[in-house]
Scaffold this active site. Sequence first.
Site, PDB file in Angstrom:
ATOM      1  N   ASP A  30       2.862  -1.025  -1.129  1.00 13.04           N
ATOM      2  CA  ASP A  30       2.009   0.338  -1.358  1.00 13.04           C
ATOM      3  C   ASP A  30       1.071  -0.953  -2.385  1.00 13.04           C
ATOM      4  O   ASP A  30       1.797  -1.527  -3.725  1.00 13.04           O
ATOM      5  CB  ASP A  30       2.387   1.112  -2.004  1.00 13.04           C
ATOM      6  CG  ASP A  30       1.324   2.546  -2.426  1.00 13.04           C
ATOM      7  OD1 ASP A  30       0.959   3.009  -1.678  1.00 13.04           O
ATOM      8  OD2 ASP A  30       0.468   2.258  -3.262  1.00 13.04           O
ATOM      9  N   ASN A  87       2.630  13.252   2.878  1.00 21.09           N
ATOM     10  CA  ASN A  87       2.014  13.342   2.385  1.00 21.09           C
ATOM     11  C   ASN A  87       1.252  14.311   3.648  1.00 21.09           C
ATOM     12  O   ASN A  87       1.299  13.420   4.211  1.00 21.09           O
ATOM     13  CB  ASN A  87       1.046  13.211   1.698  1.00 21.09           C
ATOM     14  CG  ASN A  87       2.071  12.710  -0.018  1.00 21.09           C
ATOM     15  OD1 ASN A  87       3.098  13.583  -0.597  1.00 21.09           O
ATOM     16  ND2 ASN A  87       1.213  11.251  -0.515  1.00 21.09           N
ATOM     17  N   VAL A  96      -5.046   8.347   2.625  1.00 17.20           N
ATOM     18  CA  VAL A  96      -4.879   7.708   4.142  1.00 17.20           C
ATOM     19  C   VAL A  96      -4.244   8.400   5.396  1.00 17.20           C
ATOM     20  O   VAL A  96      -3.038   9.170   5.672  1.00 17.20           O
ATOM     21  CB  VAL A  96      -4.625   6.178   3.758  1.00 17.20           C
ATOM     22  CG1 VAL A  96      -4.193   5.329   5.713  1.00 17.20           C
ATOM     23  CG2 VAL A  96      -4.643   5.727   2.961  1.00 17.20           C
ATOM     24  N   HIS A 100       2.373   8.105   7.334  1.00 15.19           N
ATOM     25  CA  HIS A 100       3.352   7.071   6.614  1.00 15.19           C
ATOM     26  C   HIS A 100       3.823   8.131   5.919  1.00 15.19           C
ATOM     27  O   HIS A 100       4.094   9.100   5.604  1.00 15.19           O
ATOM     28  CB  HIS A 100       2.562   5.868   5.756  1.00 15.19           C
ATOM     29  CG  HIS A 100       1.311   6.928   5.042  1.00 15.19           C
ATOM     30  ND1 HIS A 100       0.091   7.904   4.564  1.00 15.19           N
ATOM     31  CD2 HIS A 100       1.484   7.176   3.359  1.00 15.19           C
ATOM     32  CE1 HIS A 100      -0.440   8.432   4.172  1.00 15.19           C
ATOM     33  NE2 HIS A 100       0.470   7.917   3.199  1.00 15.19           N
ATOM     34  N   MET A 101       4.837   6.992   5.474  1.00 15.61           N
ATOM     35  CA  MET A 101       6.438   7.940   4.573  1.00 15.61           C
ATOM     36  C   MET A 101       6.763   6.585   3.326  1.00 15.61           C
ATOM     37  O   MET A 101       6.523   5.383   3.863  1.00 15.61           O
ATOM     38  CB  MET A 101       7.728   7.961   5.298  1.00 15.61           C
ATOM     39  CG  MET A 101       9.020   8.223   4.492  1.00 15.61           C
ATOM     40  SD  MET A 101      10.363   7.999   5.150  1.00 15.61           S
ATOM     41  CE  MET A 101       9.940  10.299   6.184  1.00 15.61           C
TER      42      MET A 101
HETATM   43  P1  5GP Z   1      -1.025   9.130   0.649  1.00 13.61           P
HETATM   44  O1  5GP Z   1      -1.527   9.782  -0.894  1.00 13.61           O
HETATM   45  O2  5GP Z   1      -1.652   9.047   1.863  1.00 13.61           O
HETATM   46  O3  5GP Z   1       0.092   9.881   0.637  1.00 13.61           O
HETATM   47  O4  5GP Z   1      -0.597   7.353  -0.234  1.00 13.61           O
HETATM   48  C1  5GP Z   1      -1.492   6.297   0.938  1.00 13.61           C
HETATM   49  C2  5GP Z   1      -0.827   5.333  -0.282  1.00 13.61           C
HETATM   50  O5  5GP Z   1      -1.722   4.294   0.144  1.00 13.61           O
HETATM   51  C3  5GP Z   1      -0.804   4.865  -1.370  1.00 13.61           C
HETATM   52  O6  5GP Z   1       0.022   4.841  -2.827  1.00 13.61           O
HETATM   53  C4  5GP Z   1      -2.479   3.589  -1.607  1.00 13.61           C
HETATM   54  O7  5GP Z   1      -1.761   3.168  -2.950  1.00 13.61           O
HETATM   55  C5  5GP Z   1      -1.341   3.112  -0.859  1.00 13.61           C
HETATM   56  N1  5GP Z   1      -2.594   2.403  -0.144  1.00 13.61           N
HETATM   57  C6  5GP Z   1      -4.493   2.901  -0.014  1.00 13.61           C
HETATM   58  N2  5GP Z   1      -4.650   1.017   0.627  1.00 13.61           N
HETATM   59  C7  5GP Z   1      -3.883   0.419   1.072  1.00 13.61           C
HETATM   60  C8  5GP Z   1      -3.495  -0.826   1.042  1.00 13.61           C
HETATM   61  O8  5GP Z   1      -4.924  -1.385   1.489  1.00 13.61           O
HETATM   62  N3  5GP Z   1      -2.781  -1.356   1.722  1.00 13.61           N
HETATM   63  C9  5GP Z   1      -1.199  -1.232   0.912  1.00 13.61           C
HETATM   64  N4  5GP Z   1      -0.630  -2.122   0.562  1.00 13.61           N
HETATM   65  N5  5GP Z   1      -1.628   0.333   0.504  1.00 13.61           N
HETATM   66  C10 5GP Z   1      -2.422   1.184   0.331  1.00 13.61           C
END
Ligand code: 5GP
Length: 114
Positions: A30, A87, A96, A100-101
Amino acid sequence: MSDCIFCKIIRGDIPCAKVYENDKILAFDDINPMAPVHVIIIPKRHFSTLLDLDAENIDLAGDLIAAAQKVAEIKGIEGRGFRTVINCNAEGGQVVFHLHMHVLGGRKLSDELG
Ligand code: 5GP
Ligand code: ZN
């Protein structure tokens, strides 16, 4: 999906720190880690949310779990313990919209779930 950030990572348009990959799954660190180990596991096929998995592709949930096991081994946290989180939608904290997990570990996590 052309404008999805995680699809861009799969295509290699955006770089990532890859942790594990197979034909269906990609796992990477992340970008904004909430714990010493914080890995995102995604299916290579785009699904917006958990709710988009239906009877035809529900096996992907098992693939995500199997990948979480691999990630925990690779990161050396399987014995200490870790947390997996998916989520879903706004109140679930999804930002996003590519399924994803999260795999979180490397410190004692809070007993609170949110
Ligand atoms: P969500 O809140 O949708 O469950 O988590 C999305 C996760 O994706 C967040 O923890 C955020 O830091 C991560 N994330 C968002 N954009 C990027 C990216 O461009 N690269 C990486 N490696 N992680 C990302
Ligand atoms: Zn996507």
